[in-house]
Design an enzyme around this catalytic site. Structure first.
Site, short mmCIF file in Angstrom:
data_model
loop_
_atom_site.label_atom_id
_atom_site.label_comp_id
_atom_site.label_asym_id
_atom_site.label_seq_id
_atom_site.Cartn_x
_atom_site.Cartn_y
_atom_site.Cartn_z
N THR A 165 -0.26 4.85 1.41
CA THR A 165 -0.33 5.44 2.46
C THR A 165 -0.09 4.97 3.75
O THR A 165 -0.57 3.32 3.82
CB THR A 165 -1.80 6.26 2.75
OG1 THR A 165 -1.38 6.87 1.28
CG2 THR A 165 -2.17 7.10 3.68
N ASP A 196 0.89 -0.81 -0.14
CA ASP A 196 -0.37 0.18 0.04
C ASP A 196 0.57 1.10 -0.17
O ASP A 196 2.10 1.67 0.29
CB ASP A 196 -0.76 0.04 1.62
CG ASP A 196 -1.63 1.28 1.83
OD1 ASP A 196 -2.79 1.75 0.28
OD2 ASP A 196 -1.74 1.20 2.47
N ASP A 228 -1.48 -0.82 6.06
CA ASP A 228 -1.55 -0.45 7.32
C ASP A 228 -3.16 -0.05 7.45
O ASP A 228 -3.54 -0.17 9.12
CB ASP A 228 -0.72 1.04 7.97
CG ASP A 228 -1.25 2.17 6.80
OD1 ASP A 228 -1.71 1.54 6.26
OD2 ASP A 228 -0.88 2.99 7.51
#
Length: 861
Positions: A543, A541, A748
């Protein structure tokens, strides 16, 4: 009349009882209910409820203060209070609650220790009898019925679970508690084995000396007593070894035979049991044996020393294994010890020292300089440097300010902090570390199944070889043929014991998981540890994984024509101070970023008036004598402020890189704009390059827009897919897995959870959400991608270690069995005694344990 009161000064059940007894004696009090930590509900008549009389009575009883308050402030409704009072009245005792039995919960290892019946210090236990240091009452012993339910499981068969200790019905191994890590309890299993080992050594050593004395010319012992008497002495000395210190081995052997789950104890039980029984029969009824079994003085050759030494050496191996288990968990036990036993809780502005179980989520606690953080939480007051090395492995303290997150067990620096608790007890990061490492140490890697399959066929094969050895020696061996036959058959059974094979995988896995925990890499189970070594594709991912995951100011651009209006040598700082001053009342993340930026630069902020937030566009207000407008182009245009095309063009260059632009207008004139972005983590580029060097394909999948994703991908030189929904990531992983790829996913956020669960190896950033962490198999506490490469190296080294262990196990058995069977006897006249076989078998286990422990110092940087 019914009134609620807050009583301060109650710290334990003894205090509560004293307060309740004191208040119940006041004339006019008809019903009473007192509850920790500070609740009192009194039903009274006349002036009995006046504070002056209540306070006077409590002052005589102790250092207690009482004030009137509302039910709501004490988290109880008036209806609930009436019900409690009625219950108290129905029990015909206004202080019934004081007589209620206080329930304690203890672990099995606490049995025999002592506790305070008034629960003064929670479930704290004492090793010796005495008086409670808080209330002075005599301590009470902890009986078995005080112990809460503990689930016991088999190290080899995790499907076996029961609520009491015992042996596994499949393999006979001793069941162990699932909660094997304790912060202050000694390793009871190790201590028990150590006690039995001492007993075994004390009785085995003289047996060994008696047996070896036969090698001395003109044996001096036989001059004192005849050989038959010494044989009886050996029998007597062997009984404590066989029937006390090492009896568990025979129980396990019998269980394994009954269930046909043959294992190393099958061989130990058969080999040592046959040797001891043979000797016993030979001693009691020597006449049943042919002459070839007898010595010159008409006694049968006995092997009490072989059985005793064999069992003692096996017990030594078990002791070393238990000690090694303790060492692999030592780092985690040290983490547990870092959590303080008490906390300074802030209640109604007052600070009170309480036990950790009295701290709840949303409570406020103070951590003094040099103190340990008791809970996971967010700083609401103060700033300090916090040593997080016990969690992250980083030796340099981290600067923490208001709004920053801290974890239980970390050490505060020189500043005083007030922390709002967000996670307490078993929900803290430290507790999750313990839970994950515990689960991983009990799990099996797929390669362990190979060892299990080998052991399943290996044991019956060894029994067959032992039988053939007996037959061959009994048929063609020299006199006494049967004596040679039984000795060599026993030696085969002993040296073939697959102790090392059984230890090969679990020892490496446990040490590897512990090594990962020390480096901030939490591994949920052994299977993942093995799969990580096979990863060929990594999906990340953006961000919070590649980037910091929060907005930050990257640049302040002041228009040339506006620079002259600032007397400061650095107009950028002047603009940053103005923007931060204007943003102070705002709670928007972009506003917070500008305020943080100004604070880091130590810029002086000013008061703002006439502040107004414009939803989705920006803010406006007045600083000094200037009207300020800060926001996007739509806000500027809506307020009819001219925005030059050159400025727009300049700003669009940043926007094409995924940056957010806020324009600042001072008195209806655009003066500057500020560039806000989500910075790449410093380690991201290095981590990507290392992963690619390890032949791992990296693909970034993000929900962000095409331009932003393109910019990040270009900087890191990786492939990317933008504007991805959670199901897009999930489906992409399924597609790659369909092509035979071993896929790891690093993320996250909540939106990453499905992909993390689908991936062969899910890797969560410890800085991310709980949902992501729960969905992943590996958690990187620091949220640093470099740790993925560390996890990859750790997996590789662990698998290498397992293979080395298996080599040790097989090479010992491969060479040892023919030697024990006597293949060298026809040529060299050499035989291996059962004692030497036992020593070789134990040495193989020690080799495996020693090799596994090398992982503790493995370089994975």
């Amino acid at each position: 009349m019914i009134q609620a009161y807050r009583v301060d000064g109650m710290t334990c059940q003894g205090c509560r009882k004293k307060v309740e007894t004191t208040l119940s004696k006041i004339d006019g009090v008809s019903a009473l209910y007192v509850e920790l930590p500070n609740l009192a509900v009194i039903e009274f008549e006349g002036s009995a409820g006046e504070l002056e009389s209540l306070q006077k009575a409590l002052a005589e009883a102790g250092r207690y203060t009482i004030v009137e308050t509302s039910f709501e402030k004490l988290v109880i409704s008036k209806e609930e209070a009436k019900a409690k009072l009625e219950q108290s009245d129905n029990d015909s005792c206004c202080h019934h609650s004081a007589e209620q039995e206080i329930k304690h919960t203890f672990d099995e290892s606490d049995i025999g220790k002592y506790y305070c019946p008034m629960f003064c210090e929670g479930d704290k236990v004492y090793r010796e009898f005495g008086a409670c240091p808080v209330c002075g009452m005599n301590l009470e012993v902890i009986e078995g019925d005080n112990v809460h339910d503990i689930i016991y499981t088999c190290p080899n068969h995790d499907e076996i679970q029961q609520d009491s200790p015992g042996n596994c019905p499949k393999c006979g191994l001793e069941l162990i508690p699932q909660e094997t890590l304790r912060d202050d309890a000694p390793d009871e299993n190790y201590l028990q084995l150590l006690k039995k080992f001492k007993v075994a050594v004390i009785f085995t050593l003289p047996i060994f000396i008696i047996a070896m004395s036969e090698m001395i010319p003109n044996n001096p012992l036989y001059q004192w007593l005849p050989q038959k008497t010494w044989n009886w002495i050996q029998l007597g000395l062997s009984i404590p070894v066989v029937f006390y210190a090492c009896w568990m081995f025979f129980e396990r052997a019998w269980t394994s035979i009954k269930t046909f789950n043959l294992n190393m104890f099958t061989l130990i039980g058969i080999g040592a049991g046959v040797a001891w029984l043979f000797s016993l029969v030979g001693l009691i009824a020597p006449g049943v044996f042919p002459d070839q079994f007898k010595t010159e003085v008409d006694t049968v050759h006995v092997y009490f020393e072989a059985a005793s030494v064999i069992l003692t050496l096996v017990l030594l191996g078990q002791l070393l294994e238990s000690r090694a288990h303790g060492k692999t968990n030592q780092a985690i036990k040290e983490l547990l010890k870092l959590t303080p036993a008490t906390a300074i809780k802030i209640v109604d502005g007052e600070e009170k020292q309480v036990t950790l179980d009295q701290v709840s989520v949303d409570d406020f606690v103070r951590v003094k300089p040099g103190g340990k953080v008791p809970v996971d939480g967010t700083i609401t007051e103060g700033h300090s440097d916090v040593d997080e090395s016990m969690i992250s492995g980083e030796p340099i303290p981290v600067n923490k300010d208001v709004g920053d997150v801290v974890s239980a067990g970390t050490i505060n620096g020189s500043g005083s902090l007030v922390i709002k608790a967000t996670k307490v007890g078993k929900d803290t990061l430290l507790s999750k570390v313990i839970e994950m490492v515990n689960d991983a140490s009990r799990s099996k890697a797929p390669i362990q199944k190979l060892a299990d399959r080998v052991a399943k066929y290996f044991v019956p094969a060894v029994v067959i070889v032992a039988i053939l050895t007996f037959i061959i020696w009994a048929t063609w061996g020299p006199a006494p043929a049967y004596a040679y036959a039984i000795v060599n058959a026993i030696a085969v059974l002993i040296i073939a014991c697959p102790c090392a094979l059984g230890l090969a995988t679990p020892m490496s896995v446990m040490v590897g998981v512990g090594r990962g925990a020390q480096s901030g890499i939490l591994i949920k189970n052994a299977e993942v540890l093995e799969k990580t070594n096979q990863i060929d594709t990594l999906i990340v991912d953006k961000t919070g994984t590649l980037t910091q995951g929060k907005p930050s100011v990257e640049e302040v651009i002041v228009l040339d024509e506006a620079k002259d209006t600032f007397s400061s040598e650095n107009p950028e700082d002047s603009i940053a101070a103005l923007i931060a001053s204007l943003n102070q009342p705002s709670e928007h993340s972009l506003a917070t970023a500008t305020v943080d930026f100004a604070k880091k630069k130590e810029l002086k902020l000013k008061d703002v008036s006439h502040f107004k937030a414009h939803s989705g566009q920006g803010v406006s207000g007045r600083v000094d004598d200037s009207d300020l407008l800060l926001g996007n182009a739509a806000l500027i245009k809506r307020n009819r402020v001219h925005l030059d095309k050159t400025v727009l063009s300049h700003a669009e260059q940043y926007q094409s890189k995924g940056k957010t632009i806020s324009y600042l207008a001072i008195n209806d004139s655009v003066t500057a704009f500020i560039v806000i972005g989500d910075k790449l983590k410093e380690s991201s580029f290095k981590a990507i390059q290392r992963l690619k060097a390890s032949h791992i394909d990296v693909l970034m999948m993000t929900g962000d827009n095409q331009a932003t994703a393109q910019h990040v991908a270009n900087e890191l030189d990786i492939k990317f897919e933008a504007e991805c929904m959670p199901e897009d990531k999930l489906n992409r992983i399924k597609e790659l897995q369909g092509q035979g790829k071993i896929v790891a996913m690093a993320g996250d956020g909540i939106n990453d959870a499905p992909a993390l669960a689908q991936a062969d190896v899910g890797i969560a950033m410890g800085t991310g959400t709980d949902v992501a962490i729960e969905s992943a198999e590996i958690t990187l506490i620091k949220g640093d991608l470099l740790d993925i490469e560390k996890a990859y190296k750790l997996s590789h080294k662990t698998m290498q270690n397992i293979k080395q262990n298996m080599f040790f196990a097989f090479i010992y058995n491969g060479l040892g069995i023919p030697l024990a069977a006597g293949v060298l006897y026809p040529v060299f006249g050499l035989l291996m005694s059962p004692m030497v076989a036992a020593l070789a078998m134990s040495f193989s286990s020690v080799s495996v344990i020693t090799n596994s422990l090398r992982l503790r110092k493995a370089n994975i940087e």
